[in-house]
Write a protein that holds these residues in place. Structure first.
Motif, short mmCIF file in Angstrom:
data_model
loop_
_atom_site.label_atom_id
_atom_site.label_comp_id
_atom_site.label_asym_id
_atom_site.label_seq_id
_atom_site.Cartn_x
_atom_site.Cartn_y
_atom_site.Cartn_z
N VAL A 174 0.85 -1.19 0.00
CA VAL A 174 0.00 0.00 0.00
C VAL A 174 0.88 1.24 0.00
O VAL A 174 1.99 1.24 0.54
CB VAL A 174 -0.97 0.03 1.20
N MET A 175 0.39 2.30 -0.62
CA MET A 175 1.08 3.59 -0.67
C MET A 175 0.35 4.56 0.25
O MET A 175 -0.87 4.72 0.15
CB MET A 175 1.08 4.14 -2.09
N LEU A 176 1.09 5.21 1.13
CA LEU A 176 0.53 6.16 2.09
C LEU A 176 1.28 7.49 2.01
O LEU A 176 2.48 7.50 1.71
CB LEU A 176 0.64 5.63 3.52
N PRO A 177 0.60 8.60 2.30
CA PRO A 177 1.35 9.86 2.43
C PRO A 177 2.24 9.79 3.67
O PRO A 177 1.95 9.08 4.63
CB PRO A 177 0.24 10.91 2.59
N GLU A 178 3.34 10.51 3.63
CA GLU A 178 4.30 10.45 4.74
C GLU A 178 3.71 10.82 6.08
O GLU A 178 4.16 10.35 7.13
CB GLU A 178 5.49 11.36 4.44
N ASP A 179 2.67 11.68 6.09
CA ASP A 179 2.09 12.12 7.35
C ASP A 179 0.86 11.29 7.76
O ASP A 179 0.11 11.68 8.67
CB ASP A 179 1.71 13.60 7.27
N GLY A 240 -3.57 12.84 0.36
CA GLY A 240 -4.36 12.15 1.38
C GLY A 240 -5.76 11.76 0.94
O GLY A 240 -6.58 11.38 1.78
N ARG A 241 -6.04 11.82 -0.36
CA ARG A 241 -7.36 11.46 -0.84
C ARG A 241 -7.59 9.95 -0.78
O ARG A 241 -8.71 9.49 -0.53
CB ARG A 241 -7.52 11.95 -2.29
N ALA A 242 -6.53 9.17 -1.03
CA ALA A 242 -6.70 7.73 -1.12
C ALA A 242 -5.43 7.01 -0.70
O ALA A 242 -4.34 7.59 -0.69
CB ALA A 242 -7.08 7.32 -2.55
N VAL A 243 -5.60 5.75 -0.35
CA VAL A 243 -4.48 4.84 -0.16
C VAL A 243 -4.27 4.12 -1.48
O VAL A 243 -5.22 3.62 -2.09
CB VAL A 243 -4.77 3.82 0.97
N GLY A 244 -3.03 4.08 -1.94
CA GLY A 244 -2.74 3.46 -3.23
C GLY A 244 -2.37 1.99 -3.09
O GLY A 244 -1.80 1.58 -2.07
N MET A 245 -2.72 1.20 -4.13
CA MET A 245 -2.28 -0.18 -4.21
C MET A 245 -1.17 -0.25 -5.24
O MET A 245 -1.30 0.30 -6.34
CB MET A 245 -3.43 -1.09 -4.64
N CYS A 246 -0.06 -0.90 -4.91
CA CYS A 246 1.06 -0.94 -5.84
C CYS A 246 1.85 -2.23 -5.67
O CYS A 246 1.77 -2.91 -4.64
CB CYS A 246 1.99 0.26 -5.63
N ARG A 247 2.60 -2.58 -6.71
CA ARG A 247 3.55 -3.68 -6.58
C ARG A 247 4.68 -3.23 -5.66
O ARG A 247 5.00 -2.05 -5.57
CB ARG A 247 4.10 -4.05 -7.96
N ALA A 248 5.30 -4.20 -5.02
CA ALA A 248 6.34 -3.86 -4.05
C ALA A 248 7.54 -3.17 -4.67
O ALA A 248 8.31 -2.51 -3.98
CB ALA A 248 6.79 -5.14 -3.33
N THR A 249 7.69 -3.29 -5.99
CA THR A 249 8.82 -2.67 -6.68
C THR A 249 8.57 -1.20 -7.03
O THR A 249 9.40 -0.58 -7.70
CB THR A 249 9.13 -3.43 -7.98
N PHE A 250 7.45 -0.63 -6.58
CA PHE A 250 7.14 0.76 -6.91
C PHE A 250 8.29 1.66 -6.45
O PHE A 250 8.75 1.56 -5.31
CB PHE A 250 5.84 1.20 -6.25
N PRO A 251 8.80 2.54 -7.34
CA PRO A 251 9.99 3.33 -6.98
C PRO A 251 9.71 4.35 -5.89
O PRO A 251 8.57 4.78 -5.67
CB PRO A 251 10.34 4.01 -8.30
N THR A 252 10.77 4.75 -5.19
CA THR A 252 10.67 5.78 -4.16
C THR A 252 10.15 7.07 -4.76
O THR A 252 10.62 7.53 -5.80
CB THR A 252 12.04 6.02 -3.51
N PRO A 254 8.74 11.16 -3.73
CA PRO A 254 8.66 12.17 -2.67
C PRO A 254 7.26 12.26 -2.06
O PRO A 254 6.26 12.26 -2.78
CB PRO A 254 9.03 13.47 -3.40
N GLY A 255 7.21 12.29 -0.74
CA GLY A 255 5.94 12.46 -0.04
C GLY A 255 5.16 11.19 0.15
O GLY A 255 4.07 11.22 0.72
N ILE A 256 5.68 10.06 -0.31
CA ILE A 256 4.95 8.79 -0.25
C ILE A 256 5.84 7.70 0.34
O ILE A 256 7.04 7.64 0.07
CB ILE A 256 4.47 8.37 -1.65
N ILE A 257 5.23 6.84 1.15
CA ILE A 257 5.91 5.64 1.62
C ILE A 257 5.10 4.43 1.19
O ILE A 257 3.90 4.54 0.95
CB ILE A 257 6.07 5.63 3.16
N THR A 258 5.75 3.30 1.05
CA THR A 258 5.05 2.05 0.73
C THR A 258 5.24 1.08 1.88
O THR A 258 6.31 1.01 2.48
CB THR A 258 5.57 1.43 -0.58
N ARG A 259 4.19 0.33 2.18
CA ARG A 259 4.24 -0.59 3.30
C ARG A 259 3.60 -1.93 2.91
O ARG A 259 2.60 -1.97 2.20
CB ARG A 259 3.49 -0.02 4.50
N PRO A 260 4.16 -3.05 3.40
CA PRO A 260 3.56 -4.36 3.15
C PRO A 260 2.32 -4.58 3.99
O PRO A 260 2.11 -3.90 5.01
CB PRO A 260 4.68 -5.33 3.55
#
Length: 327
Positions: A174-179, A240-252, A254-260
């Motif tokens: 999942v992709m989340l905003p840093e805050d 902050g509108r949505a949580v993103g779904m992504c493959r684990a290889t999604f590149p770094t 700015p402003g976004i973190i990815t979590r398993p």
């Protein structure tokens, strides 16, 4: 008169239509012209193919024999034309890689690796959200290789004569905003995100259904899902509108973190496809090897995926063997 392929198509059209009037309309001919043509065909074959009546035509015994042969000959000729077209579109003298893929970092990484492995080769790329479209381009001979994917263990996109091989299997993150309140967590349970809106890239596979099923197992029904391009998806997550779904290889980004997600409820299988007729086995083996190394390089560039791999010791699954061709 010598019998030609168009004559067999005419006989088939008359039999399918059931009358000369309807067949003439379907073929774009005047009925007298079609009647005259049928008489010439019958003379060439030595007898009547149809009995004419007030309610249309009825196939004779000779007609049945001829129609039985057309059911073999016409598809065989069509297949020959398609195979010849694929062969003609495949470069033979100069090394050339026409690569297709869905949007993501893996296609670019494969191009980079092939550029080193074959420095004199010409390369072009084509991207599409649709795995079926990529499979069609392979089948038509318009692409040499395609990187596609399936959700979990779903079958690869089907087209006659295509070979699919597994490159790697990634967990879906999942992709989340840093805050985001949960951004500090190393791993998230899907149920903790029950109140969120969601965003993902479009596709024509079963990912949407699998995601809904995973949410149901976690005890909730997902709210609104945005299917959109990558840039818009990133923006929706950043604001902050949505949580993103992504493959684990999604590149770094700015402003976004990815979590398993705990328990890895969703996975994505990367596949490399080609046409069995137009690709040499050694070329396909080389491209597949480069694709697997490209994936390893992309995975190594993701800090969250590297940590996940270290914790789980290995990817979700290793490359597996798929059927040689998908009908």
């Amino acid at each position: 008169m010598e019998l030609e392929l168009r004559h067999l198509k005419t006989i088939r059209a008359i039999a399918d239509a059931g009358s000369l009037t309807r067949a003439a309309t379907d073929l774009g001919l005047a009925q007298p012209a079609l009647s005259a043509q049928l008489k010439r065909i019958e003379r060439a074959l030595g007898g009547e193919l149809f009995e004419r009546g007030r309610h249309g035509v009825r196939v004779t015994a000779l007609g049945e024999l001829v129609l039985e042969r057309t059911r073999i000959v016409l598809p065989a000729v069509t297949e020959l034309q398609q195979e010849a077209a694929r062969f003609a579109r495949t470069p033979r003298a100069t090394a050339c890689f026409r690569l297709g893929g869905t949007h993501g970092p893996l296609l670019g990484a494969l191009v980079d690796r092939l550029a080193d492995a074959a420095p004199d080769a010409r390369m072009t790329t084509c991207t599409s959200w649709s795995e079926r479209e990529l499979a069609g381009l392979l089948a038509e001979g318009r692409l040499d290789f395609a990187l596609a994917g399936t959700c979990g263990s779903a079958p690869p996109p089907g087209a006659e004569g295509l070979v699919w091989r597994e490159v790697a299997v990634d967990p879906v993150f999942v992709m989340l905003p840093e805050d985001h309140p949960l951004a500090h967590r190393a791993e998230l349970d899907l149920a903790e995100l029950a109140g969120e809106e969601w965003a993902c890239v479009p596709g024509d596979g079963c990912f949407g259904d699998c995601f809904t099923a995973a949410c149901a197992r976690a005890g909730f029904t997902p709210r609104r899902m945005y299917e959109t391009d990558t840039a818009s998806l990133v923006h929706l997550v950043q604001v902050g509108r949505a949580v993103g779904m992504c493959r684990a290889t999604f590149p770094t980004t700015p402003g976004i973190i990815t979590r398993p997600l705990t328990g890895t409820p969703l996975t994505w299988r990367h596949l490399l496809g080609w046409h069995a007729v137009t690709q040499r086995a050694e070329t396909a083996a080389t491209v597949l090897s480069q694709a697997r190394m490209a994936h390893a390089g992309v995975a190594a560039g993701s800090a969250s995926y590297t940590e996940w791999l270290a914790a789980h010791r290995a990817p979700v699954d290793g490359p597996s063997t798929l059927p040689e061709a998908v009908p």
